[in-house]
Design a protein around this motif. Structure first.
Motif, PDB file in Angstrom:
ATOM      1  N   PHE A  47     -38.842 -14.475 -27.099  1.00  0.00           N
ATOM      2  CA  PHE A  47     -40.027 -14.380 -26.173  1.00  0.00           C
ATOM      3  C   PHE A  47     -39.883 -13.164 -25.222  1.00  0.00           C
ATOM      4  CE2 PHE A  47     -40.749 -17.173 -29.473  1.00  0.00           C
ATOM      5  CZ  PHE A  47     -41.607 -17.531 -29.858  1.00  0.00           C
ATOM      6  N   LYS A  48     -39.367 -12.807 -25.190  1.00  0.00           N
ATOM      7  CA  LYS A  48     -38.685 -12.115 -24.060  1.00  0.00           C
ATOM      8  C   LYS A  48     -39.209 -12.554 -22.522  1.00  0.00           C
ATOM      9  CE  LYS A  48     -39.314  -7.879 -26.710  1.00  0.00           C
ATOM     10  NZ  LYS A  48     -40.334  -6.624 -27.177  1.00  0.00           N
ATOM     11  N   LYS A  49     -39.084 -14.252 -22.783  1.00  0.00           N
ATOM     12  CA  LYS A  49     -39.446 -14.626 -21.377  1.00  0.00           C
ATOM     13  C   LYS A  49     -38.206 -14.422 -20.386  1.00  0.00           C
ATOM     14  CE  LYS A  49     -42.983 -15.823 -22.298  1.00  0.00           C
ATOM     15  NZ  LYS A  49     -44.524 -15.425 -21.331  1.00  0.00           N
ATOM     16  N   PRO A  50     -38.251 -14.533 -19.019  1.00  0.00           N
ATOM     17  CA  PRO A  50     -37.397 -14.674 -18.148  1.00  0.00           C
ATOM     18  C   PRO A  50     -36.546 -16.431 -17.739  1.00  0.00           C
ATOM     19  CG  PRO A  50     -39.037 -14.377 -16.726  1.00  0.00           C
ATOM     20  CD  PRO A  50     -39.038 -14.537 -17.861  1.00  0.00           C
ATOM     21  N   ILE A  51     -34.754 -16.634 -17.796  1.00  0.00           N
ATOM     22  CA  ILE A  51     -34.813 -17.666 -17.671  1.00  0.00           C
ATOM     23  C   ILE A  51     -33.730 -18.057 -16.269  1.00  0.00           C
ATOM     24  CG2 ILE A  51     -32.512 -16.794 -18.812  1.00  0.00           C
ATOM     25  CD1 ILE A  51     -32.266 -18.680 -20.687  1.00  0.00           C
ATOM     26  N   VAL A  52     -34.112 -19.451 -16.038  1.00  0.00           N
ATOM     27  CA  VAL A  52     -33.018 -20.322 -14.850  1.00  0.00           C
ATOM     28  C   VAL A  52     -32.037 -20.448 -15.601  1.00  0.00           C
ATOM     29  CG1 VAL A  52     -32.695 -21.173 -13.075  1.00  0.00           C
ATOM     30  CG2 VAL A  52     -35.041 -19.598 -13.303  1.00  0.00           C
ATOM     31  N   ILE A  53     -30.742 -20.651 -15.412  1.00  0.00           N
ATOM     32  CA  ILE A  53     -30.042 -21.245 -16.085  1.00  0.00           C
ATOM     33  C   ILE A  53     -28.951 -21.129 -15.515  1.00  0.00           C
ATOM     34  CG2 ILE A  53     -28.719 -18.875 -17.852  1.00  0.00           C
ATOM     35  CD1 ILE A  53     -28.573 -20.833 -20.149  1.00  0.00           C
ATOM     36  N   PRO A  54     -27.229 -21.815 -15.459  1.00  0.00           N
ATOM     37  CA  PRO A  54     -26.681 -21.643 -15.112  1.00  0.00           C
ATOM     38  C   PRO A  54     -25.306 -21.271 -15.586  1.00  0.00           C
ATOM     39  CG  PRO A  54     -26.346 -23.960 -15.774  1.00  0.00           C
ATOM     40  CD  PRO A  54     -28.058 -23.329 -16.030  1.00  0.00           C
ATOM     41  N   LYS A  55     -24.587 -20.107 -14.379  1.00  0.00           N
ATOM     42  CA  LYS A  55     -23.645 -19.390 -14.608  1.00  0.00           C
ATOM     43  C   LYS A  55     -22.539 -20.140 -15.253  1.00  0.00           C
ATOM     44  CE  LYS A  55     -19.901 -15.767 -12.633  1.00  0.00           C
ATOM     45  NZ  LYS A  55     -20.449 -14.594 -13.970  1.00  0.00           N
ATOM     46  N   THR A  56     -22.215 -19.302 -16.786  1.00  0.00           N
ATOM     47  CA  THR A  56     -21.408 -19.703 -17.515  1.00  0.00           C
ATOM     48  C   THR A  56     -20.739 -18.397 -18.245  1.00  0.00           C
ATOM     49  OG1 THR A  56     -22.600 -20.217 -19.904  1.00  0.00           O
ATOM     50  CG2 THR A  56     -22.364 -22.020 -18.309  1.00  0.00           C
TER      51      THR A  56
END
Length: 350
Positions: A264-273
């Protein structure tokens, strides 16, 4: 070629259906396989399984061992019969498992019986090789396909439904809510950084333990708790009203929710893996590293600076790599026991 997909359909995820339809799109016959149908498989057929733990897991150790043995014997019989056995390993181990040693033995045995195994990233492949002593050439890496065009819009205005102004900035978590997904941490982080014009929406069905945890946040200012199973027909409209996804998973190998945000072309906040490193770039993801003391709330502040117009070409490039037809062609080669085309990082700029 007949493919027996286990399962072809999944009530909580479109992945299997999209995979099956993409294979049908290139001319393969794909059937939904149930345990009682294993006897129908013939030489040259393909049995492609995904989550195998429901076939053997039990809380009673003896039952666990008996069911594991039955599953292994069935798979061994099918291989002797000339059936091609493929297992897509979505997780190294199930999120919940009571007998770690038996889990390891069972999964290692199934891998040994497989014609080929598949993972969605190089990192998961390396984990499988290390954990189960598998030769690297036993495992092919094929990326997780995107969800573009899958979820249709109904035209509902969820900002209006949730009581959020049009100029408010909305963080969204959508999907099944389980302890390892870090939703409690997300709510607490949001409370530390929220302003009059920022909002958090948590949409999804919680597990029993999470239902009790999240109940204490009901009614808090600028937080919307839509705690129910979200039907497919509502997904697109809910996602469309948000500005960014937040997925603070405490465990992550492959994330369908992260792929959904990408689609959906939404920016994401996510932990580094390693999975995140393979699928996302800093232009479209605010990635934080908890092992270095980096905070979720700082990443949530940072994601607000992403300009959707500037990052459009990045999305297009990544989504092209996750096209289902390409994935189907790669799988078809594996089914025929031929090497699939070399698959580099989903984000390879080459």
């Amino acid at each position: 070629m007949r493919v027996w997909m286990g399962p072809k359909y999944n009530d909580t995820n479109m992945y299997n259906q999209l995979l099956s339809e993409s294979l049908e799109g290139i001319g393969l016959e794909v059937n939904d396989v149930k345990r009682k149908q294993f006897g129908k498989l013939k030489r040259g057929d393909v049995l492609h399984v995904h989550w195998i733990h429901p076939l053997y897991q039990k809380n009673n150790m003896l039952l666990f061992m008996i069911r594991s043995l039955i599953m292994v014997l069935v798979f061994a019989f099918l291989r002797l019969k000339g059936v091609v056995l493929i297992w897509t390993i979505h997780n190294l181990y199930p999120h919940q498992h009571k007998f770690p040693a038996l889990e390891r033995l069972t999964r290692k045995t199934v891998i040994a019986l497989c014609t080929k195994c598949i993972t969605a990233s190089e990192f998961i492949k390396k984990q499988v090789v290390k954990e189960f002593g598998v030769k690297p050439d036993k495992i092919a890496v094929i990326p997780h396909g995107h969800y573009q065009g899958v979820y249709g819009h109904q035209g509902k205005n969820y900002r209006e439904i949730y009581g959020i102004p049009e100029d408010g900035y909305v963080y969204l978590f959508i999907g099944a809510i389980k302890p390892y997904k870090g939703v409690q941490q997300l709510v607490e982080s949001f409370n530390r950084i929220k302003s009059a014009n920022t909002y958090l929406v948590v949409a999804g069905k919680p597990s029993k333990e999470m239902e009790e945890v999240l109940s204490r946040y009901q009614g808090q200012q600028n937080i919307v708790m839509d705690l129910r199973f979200i039907p497919d027909e509502e997904v697109a409209d809910i996602i469309s009203m948000c500005d960014s996804f937040v997925l603070p998973f405490q465990e992550i190998t492959t994330s369908g929710s992260a792929i959904l945000a990408l689609s959906f072309k939404k920016p994401i906040v996510i932990p580094k893996t390693p999975f995140v490193d393979e699928y996302f770039t800093p232009e479209i993801a605010s990635i934080y590293d908890p092992s270095k003391g980096e905070l979720l709330e700082d990443a949530m502040k940072k994601v607000q600076k992403v300009d959707p117009d500037q990052v459009e070409p990045v999305y297009e490039h990544i989504l092209a790599r996750l096209d289902w037809k390409n994935i189907a062609m790669q799988l078809s080669e594996i089914y025929q026991n031929r090497p699939a085309p070399s698959i580099s990082r989903a984000l390879d700029k080459g």
